[in-house]
Design a protein around this motif. Structure first.
Motif, PDB file in Angstrom:
ATOM      1  N   UNK A 225       0.834  -1.199   0.000  1.00 56.25           N
ATOM      2  CA  UNK A 225       0.000   0.000   0.000  1.00 56.25           C
ATOM      3  C   UNK A 225       0.869   1.250   0.000  1.00 56.25           C
ATOM      4  N   UNK A 226       1.905   1.235   0.832  1.00 53.81           N
ATOM      5  CA  UNK A 226       2.791   2.397   0.922  1.00 53.81           C
ATOM      6  C   UNK A 226       3.522   2.621  -0.395  1.00 53.81           C
ATOM      7  N   UNK A 227       4.006   1.541  -1.010  1.00 56.13           N
ATOM      8  CA  UNK A 227       4.781   1.686  -2.242  1.00 56.13           C
ATOM      9  C   UNK A 227       3.914   2.146  -3.410  1.00 56.13           C
ATOM     10  N   UNK A 228       2.679   1.655  -3.482  1.00 59.92           N
ATOM     11  CA  UNK A 228       1.771   2.130  -4.533  1.00 59.92           C
ATOM     12  C   UNK A 228       1.454   3.608  -4.308  1.00 59.92           C
ATOM     13  N   UNK A 290      -2.131 -11.391 -13.184  1.00 61.96           N
ATOM     14  CA  UNK A 290      -2.001  -9.960 -13.432  1.00 61.96           C
ATOM     15  C   UNK A 290      -3.203  -9.194 -12.890  1.00 61.96           C
ATOM     16  N   UNK A 291      -2.920  -8.009 -12.378  1.00 58.75           N
ATOM     17  CA  UNK A 291      -3.950  -7.089 -11.917  1.00 58.75           C
ATOM     18  C   UNK A 291      -3.777  -5.777 -12.676  1.00 58.75           C
ATOM     19  N   UNK A 292      -4.869  -5.217 -13.166  1.00 59.52           N
ATOM     20  CA  UNK A 292      -4.838  -3.863 -13.726  1.00 59.52           C
ATOM     21  C   UNK A 292      -5.136  -2.910 -12.578  1.00 59.52           C
ATOM     22  N   UNK A 293      -4.133  -2.165 -12.185  1.00 59.94           N
ATOM     23  CA  UNK A 293      -4.201  -1.353 -10.980  1.00 59.94           C
ATOM     24  C   UNK A 293      -4.307   0.130 -11.336  1.00 59.94           C
ATOM     25  N   UNK A 294      -5.432   0.781 -11.006  1.00 55.71           N
ATOM     26  CA  UNK A 294      -5.542   2.223 -11.279  1.00 55.71           C
ATOM     27  C   UNK A 294      -4.722   3.044 -10.295  1.00 55.71           C
ATOM     28  N   UNK A 295      -4.151   4.128 -10.775  1.00 50.76           N
ATOM     29  CA  UNK A 295      -3.498   5.093  -9.892  1.00 50.76           C
ATOM     30  C   UNK A 295      -3.796   6.487 -10.436  1.00 50.76           C
ATOM     31  N   UNK A 296      -3.664   7.477  -9.583  1.00 45.98           N
ATOM     32  CA  UNK A 296      -4.125   8.816  -9.927  1.00 45.98           C
ATOM     33  C   UNK A 296      -2.990   9.823  -9.865  1.00 45.98           C
ATOM     34  N   UNK A 307      -1.378   7.285   0.211  1.00 48.01           N
ATOM     35  CA  UNK A 307      -1.374   5.942   0.797  1.00 48.01           C
ATOM     36  C   UNK A 307      -2.800   5.489   1.086  1.00 48.01           C
ATOM     37  N   UNK A 308      -3.637   6.397   1.595  1.00 52.15           N
ATOM     38  CA  UNK A 308      -5.036   6.029   1.867  1.00 52.15           C
ATOM     39  C   UNK A 308      -5.735   5.598   0.583  1.00 52.15           C
ATOM     40  N   UNK A 309      -5.490   6.334  -0.493  1.00 52.96           N
ATOM     41  CA  UNK A 309      -6.101   5.990  -1.774  1.00 52.96           C
ATOM     42  C   UNK A 309      -5.585   4.641  -2.275  1.00 52.96           C
ATOM     43  N   UNK A 310      -4.282   4.412  -2.150  1.00 58.56           N
ATOM     44  CA  UNK A 310      -3.692   3.148  -2.593  1.00 58.56           C
ATOM     45  C   UNK A 310      -4.255   1.978  -1.796  1.00 58.56           C
ATOM     46  N   UNK A 312      -7.168   1.792  -0.350  1.00 55.34           N
ATOM     47  CA  UNK A 312      -8.549   1.573  -0.767  1.00 55.34           C
ATOM     48  C   UNK A 312      -8.612   0.774  -2.066  1.00 55.34           C
ATOM     49  N   UNK A 313      -7.756   1.123  -3.018  1.00 57.88           N
ATOM     50  CA  UNK A 313      -7.743   0.420  -4.310  1.00 57.88           C
ATOM     51  C   UNK A 313      -7.279  -1.017  -4.137  1.00 57.88           C
ATOM     52  N   UNK A 314      -6.211  -1.222  -3.371  1.00 58.90           N
ATOM     53  CA  UNK A 314      -5.678  -2.574  -3.203  1.00 58.90           C
ATOM     54  C   UNK A 314      -6.603  -3.450  -2.370  1.00 58.90           C
ATOM     55  N   UNK A 315      -7.267  -2.886  -1.368  1.00 54.20           N
ATOM     56  CA  UNK A 315      -8.245  -3.666  -0.597  1.00 54.20           C
ATOM     57  C   UNK A 315      -9.378  -4.122  -1.513  1.00 54.20           C
ATOM     58  N   UNK A 316      -9.790  -3.252  -2.424  1.00 48.29           N
ATOM     59  CA  UNK A 316     -10.828  -3.634  -3.396  1.00 48.29           C
ATOM     60  C   UNK A 316     -10.337  -4.762  -4.302  1.00 48.29           C
ATOM     61  N   UNK A 317      -9.084  -4.719  -4.715  1.00 47.83           N
ATOM     62  CA  UNK A 317      -8.535  -5.769  -5.580  1.00 47.83           C
ATOM     63  C   UNK A 317      -8.402  -7.104  -4.850  1.00 47.83           C
ATOM     64  N   UNK A 318      -8.219  -7.053  -3.515  1.00 52.64           N
ATOM     65  CA  UNK A 318      -8.131  -8.296  -2.738  1.00 52.64           C
ATOM     66  C   UNK A 318      -9.488  -8.986  -2.639  1.00 52.64           C
ATOM     67  N   UNK A 319     -10.555  -8.257  -2.903  1.00 56.23           N
ATOM     68  CA  UNK A 319     -11.892  -8.847  -2.908  1.00 56.23           C
ATOM     69  C   UNK A 319     -12.314  -9.178  -4.333  1.00 56.23           C
ATOM     70  N   UNK A 320     -11.374  -9.722  -5.085  1.00 52.63           N
ATOM     71  CA  UNK A 320     -11.612 -10.104  -6.479  1.00 52.63           C
ATOM     72  C   UNK A 320     -10.705 -11.275  -6.835  1.00 52.63           C
ATOM     73  N   UNK A 321     -11.151 -12.097  -7.775  1.00 50.41           N
ATOM     74  CA  UNK A 321     -10.340 -13.217  -8.262  1.00 50.41           C
ATOM     75  C   UNK A 321      -9.650 -12.871  -9.576  1.00 50.41           C
ATOM     76  N   UNK A 322      -9.482 -11.579  -9.835  1.00 48.39           N
ATOM     77  CA  UNK A 322      -8.872 -11.133 -11.090  1.00 48.39           C
ATOM     78  C   UNK A 322      -7.523 -11.788 -11.338  1.00 48.39           C
TER      79      UNK A 322
END
Length: 441
Positions: A225-228, A290-296, A307-310, A312-322
């Motif tokens: 999360x921090x690195x994203x 592979x994950x398609x990861x949005x960033x702003x 970091x808060x935004x990252x 939120x995005x990564x927690x959402x990706x963890x609730x997916x089987x992408x």
């Protein structure tokens, strides 16, 4: 098969090495593995370098040499790997090893494991091998609650699977759309001509792993999360400075995040496999989802907002089987339609996004390679249609950010590296203030 070559640079007061990977356009449907006799002398290269250039700027000589390898094809008549020994001192090491290997041999995780099996912990017994942190559970693990937890907990558990199914369908829809037509807007981070060959420049900068962990602990998130968030902050800083866009415009771009699909395996197991030649005990080759990861790209007054935004995005990706389904689809597609079709699918996915992001965990101890202490390991990749690739590699108490980039698009790449360092300092200072404020309250 698709041409992907990897490079790894490791350095130390006595030694260095760089790890490097290449994707290319050519593909061979009939490519197959065969046993062959390896003549080691064909793979060990000691270049002759200009002494005056070395005296003037040895770091630049190493950068230029590694960049030149991205334009140098590998010999198809022999195994697709080579070692380049650069016996010249730099600010970080007395010498440098560049290890270039075709990506068909393995992905970053398997190549790193293979490399680390050749190392020893400094000042330890000869049989000591370095440890590598491993995944402790499945990529998606949603344990069923105990009956004593009550009906509400059970309902939440059932609902989590509905959320999982919905997120997976949405994510796979975006993956398919990206391969077919969905393209990121053209910014300074995106290559205009996807088919044009570009020589890659590889640069890196040391960051403090302790500072990253401080932010992680204060924000109650993961290192990823921090690195994203750090990447988003650094690229935003670079973009708004160079584009002269004074509006607080929020631009959404996307990166491709490769994820290791292997089960947890200790490094000692890799060592045992190599020494006993039991190939089936560990999984080599390429095992990536592979994950398609949005960033702003945006301006935040609070550095921790990235970091808060990252998170939120990564927690959402963890609730997916992408990541699991993209791994399965890629394997099925390659087997059904051949390597050329698979290479085309991957290239379109990379070409329609803005960058590649990855992170690997390295040794926590000082290691040595054939008696030479290793100062750092810097893996990267080239050959894919991306103008910018961001990779993080930890080693001991340092985390190194490695950029693989088109020099014509980033002539001031050292300023971009500064943006990563300055963004981390701003985040660390904000986290320290937040921690102090929380303790005072």
């Amino acid at each position: 098969m698709s041409n992907i070559e990897s490079t790894c640079v490791m350095t130390s007061p006595n030694h260095a090495c760089f790890f490097f990977c290449r994707f290319g356009k050519q593909a061979r449907d009939k490519a197959r593995w065969t046993r062959t006799t390896v003549n080691v002398e064909d793979h060990i290269i000691i270049p002759t370098l200009d002494p005056s250039a070395v005296l003037m700027d040895s770091e630049k000589v190493v950068e230029d040499y590694v960049a030149s390898l991205s334009a140098l094809p590998m010999h198809r008549s022999r195994p697709l790997w080579d070692f380049h020994l650069l016996d010249l001192p730099t600010s970080e090491a007395a010498s440098t090893i560049v290890f270039r290997v075709h990506h068909s041999i393995g992905d970053g995780m398997s190549l790193m494991a293979l490399l680390m099996t050749s190392t020893r912990v400094v000042a330890d017994s000869p049989n000591t091998r370095t440890a590598r942190p491993t995944r402790t559970g499945a990529i998606y693990d949603r344990p069923r609650p105990q009956l004593s937890a009550g009906a509400l907990a059970f309902a939440a558990w059932v609902w989590s699977y509905f959320v999982l199914a919905w997120n997976t369908m949405v994510d796979l829809g975006f993956v398919l759309a990206t391969i077919l037509f969905l393209n990121d807007p053209h910014t300074m981070f995106k290559r205009a001509n996807d088919d044009e060959f570009h020589c890659k420049l590889f640069v890196h900068r040391n960051l403090s792993l302790d500072e990253v962990k401080l932010i992680k602990n204060v924000m109650n998130c993961s290192v990823n999360d921090v690195l994203v968030g750090l990447t988003s902050a650094a690229l935003s800083r670079y973009y708004f400075r160079n584009s002269r866009d004074h509006n607080n415009t929020k631009i959404c771009l996307r990166s491709i995040l490769p994820v290791n699909m292997r089960p947890a395996t200790s490094l000692q197991k890799y060592v045992n496999v190599i020494e006993s030649d039991k190939k089936d005990d560990v999984i080599w080759g390429n095992q990536l989802g592979y994950i398609i990861l949005p960033f702003h790209l945006t301006k935040h007054h609070d550095p921790l907002a990235y970091v808060r935004r990252a998170k939120k995005v990564l927690d959402r990706k963890k609730r997916s089987l992408e990541v699991i389904i993209t791994y399965m689809i890629a394997n099925i597609f390659m087997k059904a339609f051949g390597v050329k079709a698979g290479a085309l699918m991957f290239r379109r996915g990379f070409a329609h996004t803005s960058m590649v992001f990855s992170n690997m965990v390295g040794p926590t101890e000082q290691v040595e390679l054939f008696g030479h202490p290793v100062a750092f390991v810097a893996p990267s990749v080239f050959g894919i249609p991306e103008a910018l690739i961001v990779h993080y590699q930890s080693y001991r108490r340092t985390i190194k950010v490695i950029l693989s980039l088109d020099e014509d698009k980033f002539p001031d790449y050292r300023h971009l590296l500064d943006d990563f360092a300055q963004s981390l300092v701003a985040m660390k200072d904000a986290a320290s203030r937040l921690s102090t404020s929380t303790k005072t309250d």
